[in-house]
Write an enzyme that holds these catalytic residues in place. Structure first.
Site, mmCIF file in Angstrom:
data_model
loop_
_atom_site.group_PDB
_atom_site.id
_atom_site.type_symbol
_atom_site.label_atom_id
_atom_site.label_comp_id
_atom_site.label_asym_id
_atom_site.label_seq_id
_atom_site.Cartn_x
_atom_site.Cartn_y
_atom_site.Cartn_z
ATOM 1 N N GLN A 140 0.834 -1.202 0.000
ATOM 2 C CA GLN A 140 0.000 0.000 0.000
ATOM 3 C C GLN A 140 0.861 1.242 0.000
ATOM 4 O O GLN A 140 1.539 1.538 0.991
ATOM 5 C CB GLN A 140 -0.887 -0.007 1.244
ATOM 6 C CG GLN A 140 -1.751 1.235 1.389
ATOM 7 C CD GLN A 140 -2.581 1.213 2.664
ATOM 8 O OE1 GLN A 140 -2.118 0.769 3.701
ATOM 9 N NE2 GLN A 140 -3.816 1.676 2.583
ATOM 10 N N GLY A 141 0.848 2.003 -1.086
ATOM 11 C CA GLY A 141 1.660 3.214 -1.184
ATOM 12 C C GLY A 141 0.817 4.450 -0.970
ATOM 13 O O GLY A 141 0.475 5.161 -1.919
ATOM 14 N N SER B 54 1.167 6.565 2.404
ATOM 15 C CA SER B 54 1.919 7.550 3.192
ATOM 16 C C SER B 54 3.133 8.075 2.448
ATOM 17 O O SER B 54 3.783 7.355 1.682
ATOM 18 C CB SER B 54 2.387 6.922 4.498
ATOM 19 O OG SER B 54 1.302 6.417 5.212
ATOM 20 N N SER C 192 4.610 -1.096 3.957
ATOM 21 C CA SER C 192 4.813 -2.428 4.519
ATOM 22 C C SER C 192 5.028 -3.443 3.399
ATOM 23 O O SER C 192 4.299 -3.452 2.405
ATOM 24 C CB SER C 192 3.594 -2.866 5.341
ATOM 25 O OG SER C 192 3.427 -2.007 6.438
ATOM 26 N N GLU D 196 -12.132 -2.696 7.094
ATOM 27 C CA GLU D 196 -11.785 -3.497 8.259
ATOM 28 C C GLU D 196 -12.918 -4.420 8.640
ATOM 29 O O GLU D 196 -14.080 -4.059 8.554
ATOM 30 C CB GLU D 196 -11.491 -2.568 9.430
ATOM 31 C CG GLU D 196 -10.056 -2.166 9.460
ATOM 32 C CD GLU D 196 -9.678 -1.715 10.842
ATOM 33 O OE1 GLU D 196 -9.684 -2.570 11.731
ATOM 34 O OE2 GLU D 196 -9.423 -0.520 10.994
ATOM 35 N N GLU E 160 -4.936 9.177 17.697
ATOM 36 C CA GLU E 160 -5.433 10.560 17.768
ATOM 37 C C GLU E 160 -6.418 10.820 16.623
ATOM 38 O O GLU E 160 -7.451 11.465 16.819
ATOM 39 C CB GLU E 160 -4.272 11.565 17.679
ATOM 40 C CG GLU E 160 -3.401 11.613 18.926
ATOM 41 C CD GLU E 160 -2.522 10.387 19.086
ATOM 42 O OE1 GLU E 160 -2.155 9.765 18.069
ATOM 43 O OE2 GLU E 160 -2.212 10.025 20.245
#
Ligand SMILES: Cc1cc2nc3c(=O)[nH]c(=O)nc-3n(C[C@H](O)[C@H](O)[C@H](O)COP(=O)(O)OP(=O)(O)OC[C@H]3O[C@@H](n4cnc5c(N)ncnc54)[C@H](O)[C@@H]3O)c2cc1C
Lengths: 403, 379
Positions: free
Chosen positions: A135-136, A138, A170, A253, A384
């Site tokens: 997954q690209g 960030s 990852s 999810e 957060e």
């Protein structure tokens, strides 16, 4: 009100249990399957042959891609079957699947938003673990504020030309495909100029640099993209409409019930460990503080489990998702962290002993679990950010200033 | 798989919420704080009785509605939200105890009168000594010439002064159980023992007081009934605590949207909004635990007791924290007599310490874990 699964669901569970018994072997792991595959001729060329073989075995038995349509190799399974499957796998601690990112993020995204051709081309290969995805999203300057991402893609004929950098990706060094967000209209408001692309990692111009993480292992990488050409056919959805697709993939999810079983296993392990550790002449488990800390984890896990059942029950009834998903993510990562803290505290003066030392407690597993747990409140949206989401979407508090 | 209240339960909940908002405004609870004794208005009580709330979990033969613990919990949740004083919850528990005792005489006479509001019955289990529950009962019951006599010291008995009968826990060589003692019987002394949330309760001193009938549910089943009643009372208090936590959260949520400082609603400050987000998480986990526990009790599952403890421990902590958060986030007005924040804080604090505090229940869960997982060598 009832928490019963139907007869058909229970039959499904029994079949799955039998299958797991037959396929995990006496040792309680799929190592045998993996070792066998590693011995195969041809395995020398693929260091992941073992892990792939296990993923494939599950696919052939129909225990992955449960929610996907049959025509693309999925199972069209019910919500309850999905939950049962996740629960049972967690219960016997099946080895982690190498194609998890494909199965849980990009696969469901393509089912929902992909073109017919993309579905036919990619979905079966995700299921069979022939393709491994990363997954690209960030970037160095775009983490929580993902929509400010800068990685550029310009159309040149039938191709996008991509330039920029991704980070914390990852398993990038193992993957042969990446799904990524790129900026295709720098002049539009930040959420309206983003597109969703599929990138073959063998394309020239990609440089993957693995990063060593705080726990000492290799898991995520930096990825540099330099004039990387991506066919226009690999655009998911419409041009400049990638943001909403990305948002939906963050919602994929599951109800989190598989996580509950894993936590329950962890608590059992903690309890047994406390029974074996000493506090003077007593065992650590005789200490009232330790007992109450462990009981509190039991409470937390039951809370999470029944929150999961509420989510499932709403899904079955076709109700809009309640606060379950964001509440579950936030709470589960906190519980996980608390449990590993309890573990290190129970270990007492032996807690700091390193893995390679002969004095190490439980082979240092709690150090690893502790670090792993700490990453959980960062990856996939920080705690957060989860609190921001709950404050705005669930409580309806006034929105934070944001451009 | 349907982990939601039934339509009837939802309807009952809504009806109760509307009724209490209209007939028991929080202003009345505030006034009670200065009243001695603090008692609910007779007309409101009569309406509650007429709506059948006291018999909601008692069988139909006894004039009840035949509902389950879950249904009773829904009403207690609203009582908590609406800061309704006694003797609603203790009457509900007494009705459940009498109904489940299957004691012929009591079910035929006393129970219908209790449900119809013509007699009040309270329950006394706890004793001085700092411990909780059936295991800590030291009051004794002895049979003499066909009459059971109870001696001992009970505390925190809800509206003991107003009760006609007291269901009290005492012990024989066979273990603890419940007896029904007329409040006016010789050897019964009742002293007032008010709570800081304006709920009246009493200290009951029993000196060979004669019980009406024998061991509730009989010698065989008496201890099991006592434990069941204690668990049900505990879960109903957990429901009250959920309602209380929800009320604190809702008050604070509204205030955080309205109150402006530095040119913005204070709900935009993360020190405020994140604290409320954490409260919401705690409330949702608590709601999940509460209905898990109710369902386990209603279905007679063997993990009912630890789930009851889980709900009570969690919701006690949660309701207190939610009220404290409410006070902090309301600033100065939160500390005034006129604002409702302290009403919820008082009730949460009291109920968190009743029917077993959080540590009592965590200890109970630890014992359960020890029995059901591994049996490590007892230290
Ligand atoms: C183990 C791991 C695996 C990962 N895998 C991937 C992957 O495969 N693919 C991928 O794309 N990304 C991945 N990530 C990246 C992850 O999604 C980001 O790290 C995360 O979104 C946070 O972004 P950041 O690191 O830039 O931190 P920042 O966004 O800079 O945040 C720094 C701190 O500021 C806080 N903060 C930021 N904004 C706000 C706000 N509005 N309100 C309050 N607090 C705020 C954050 O909560 C955090 O505590 C992974 C991360 C980890 C740890």
């Amino acid at each position: 009100m009832d928490l019963e699964f139907s007869k058909a669901d229970e039959d499904y569970r029994q079949r799955l249990r039998a299958w797991l018994r037959d396929n995990l072997g006496e040792g309680g792991s799929a190592n045998a399957v993996m070792r066998q595959a590693e011995k195969d001729p041809g395995a020398a060329k693929d260091p992941l042959a073992g892990a792939r073989a296990w993923a494939r075995r599950l696919h052939e038995a129909g225990y992955v891609g449960l929610a996907w349509p049959k025509e693309y190799g999925g199972q069209d399974a019910s919500f309850t079957e999905q939950v049962i499957c996740a629960e049972e796998m967690a219960r016997v601690r099946t080895p982690p699947l190498i194609n998890t990112i494909g199965l849980t993020i990009i696969g469901p995204t393509l089912v929902q938003h992909g073109s017919e051709e993309q579905k036919r081309r990619f979905l079966p290969r995700i299921l069979s673990a022939d393709d491994l995805w990363c997954q690209g999203f960030s970037e160095p300057e775009a983490g929580s504020d993902l929509a400010s991402l800068r990685c550029r893609a310009e159309l040149d004929g039938d191709e996008f030309v991509v330039n920029g950098q991704k980070v914390w990706t990852s398993l990038a060094f193992l993957s042969n495909w990446m799904f990524l967000l790129v900026r295709t209209d720098p002049d539009a408001p930040k959420r309206e100029g983003i597109s969703y692309l599929l990138l073959d990692m063998k394309t020239p111009g990609i440089n993957v640099r693995p990063l060593r993480n705080a726990a000492g292992g290799q898991h995520f990488s930096e990825v540099f993209l330099d004039d990387v050409r991506v066919p226009r056919d690999n655009l998911v959805g419409e041009l400049n409409r990638g943001w909403s697709i990305a948002r939906s993939s963050l919602d994929h999810e599951r109800s989190g019930l598989s996580g509950v079983i894993a936590l329950e296993e962890t608590l059992g392990r903690l309890w047994r460990m406390a029974g074996g550790l000493k506090r003077g002449t007593d065992q650590a488990l005789a200490d009232a503080g330790a007992r109450r800390a462990l009981a509190q984890h039991w409470i937390e896990i039951e809370g999470l489990r029944h929150l999961g059942y509420r989510t499932l029950s709403d899904q079955i009834a076709g109700k809009p998702p309640g606060p379950g998903a964001s509440v579950g993510k936030l709470f589960a990562s906190e519980v996980r962290q608390e449990m590993t803290r309890t573990a290190l505290q129970l270990e007492g003066p032996l807690g700091p002993v390193a893995k390679r030392s002969p004095h190490v407690v439980e082979r240092g597993r709690w150090h690893a679990a502790y670090f792993d747990a700490l990453a959980h409140s960062i990856g996939g949206g920080t705690s957060e950010i989860m609190r921001n989401v709950i404050a705005e979407k669930v409580l309806g508090l006034p929105r934070l200033q944001d451009d | 798989m349907d982990f939601d209240l039934s339509e009837e339960q939802h309807a009952l909940q809504e009806m109760a919420r509307d009724f209490l908002a209209e007939r028991w405004p929080t202003e009345r609870s505030r006034q009670l704080l200065d009243a001695r004794p603090a008692l609910i208005d007779d007309d409101v009580w009569r309406e509650i009785v007429e709506m059948g709330w006291l018999g909601v979990a008692a069988s139909e033969e006894a004039g009840g509605i035949g509902g389950d613990v879950t249904t009773a919990a829904v009403l207690c949740q609203e009582a908590g939200r609406g800061v309704l004083p006694g003797p609603f919850e203790s009457s509900l528990v007494a009705a459940i105890a009498l109904d489940r005792s299957r004691d012929e005489a009591l079910c035929k006479n006393l129970l219908p009168e209790l449900i119809a509001g013509s007699r009040r019955v309270s329950v006394g289990i706890e004793e001085p000594g700092g411990l909780y529950g059936p295991d800590a009962v030291s009051a004794e019951a002895r049979e003499e010439a066909g009459v059971w006599r109870v001696s001992g010291h009970k505390i925190l008995v809800p509206e003991a002064n107003e009760a006609d009968r007291l269901l009290v826990a005492a012990r024989t060589s066979q273990g603890p159980a419940l007896w029904c003692v007329p409040a006016a019987a010789e050897g019964v002394t009742i002293n007032r023992m008010d709570r800081m949330d304006a709920q009246s309760c009493g200290e009951v001193i029993l000196e060979g007081a004669a019980a009406e009938g024998g061991v509730l549910a009989g010698a065989e089943r008496g201890e099991a009934l006592l434990r069941e009643v204690y668990d049900i009372w505990t879960v109903l208090l957990a429901a009250d605590l959920l309602g209380s936590a929800e009320a604190s959260l809702e008050l604070t949520r509204l205030y955080a949207c309205e109150r402006v400082q530095f040119g913005k609603p204070i709900g935009t400050f993360q020190a405020v909004s994140h604290r409320l987000a954490d409260t919401l998480v705690e409330v949702e986990i608590g709601r999940s635990l509460l209905f898990a526990a109710c369902l386990a009790l209603d279905e007679g599952r063997d993990n009912a007791a630890p789930l009851v403890s889980a709900a009570k421990a969690w919701l006690g902590d949660t309701a207190v924290a939610a009220a404290e958060t409410a006070m902090q986030i309301h600033g100065g007005v939160g500390f005034t007599w006129e604002y409702d924040v302290h009403l919820h804080l008082r009730r949460a604090r009291c109920n968190a310490a009743m029917q077993g505090d959080a540590d009592h229940h965590r200890d109970r869960i630890a014992d359960y874990m020890g029995e059901s997982w591994v049996a490590p060598v007892k230290a």
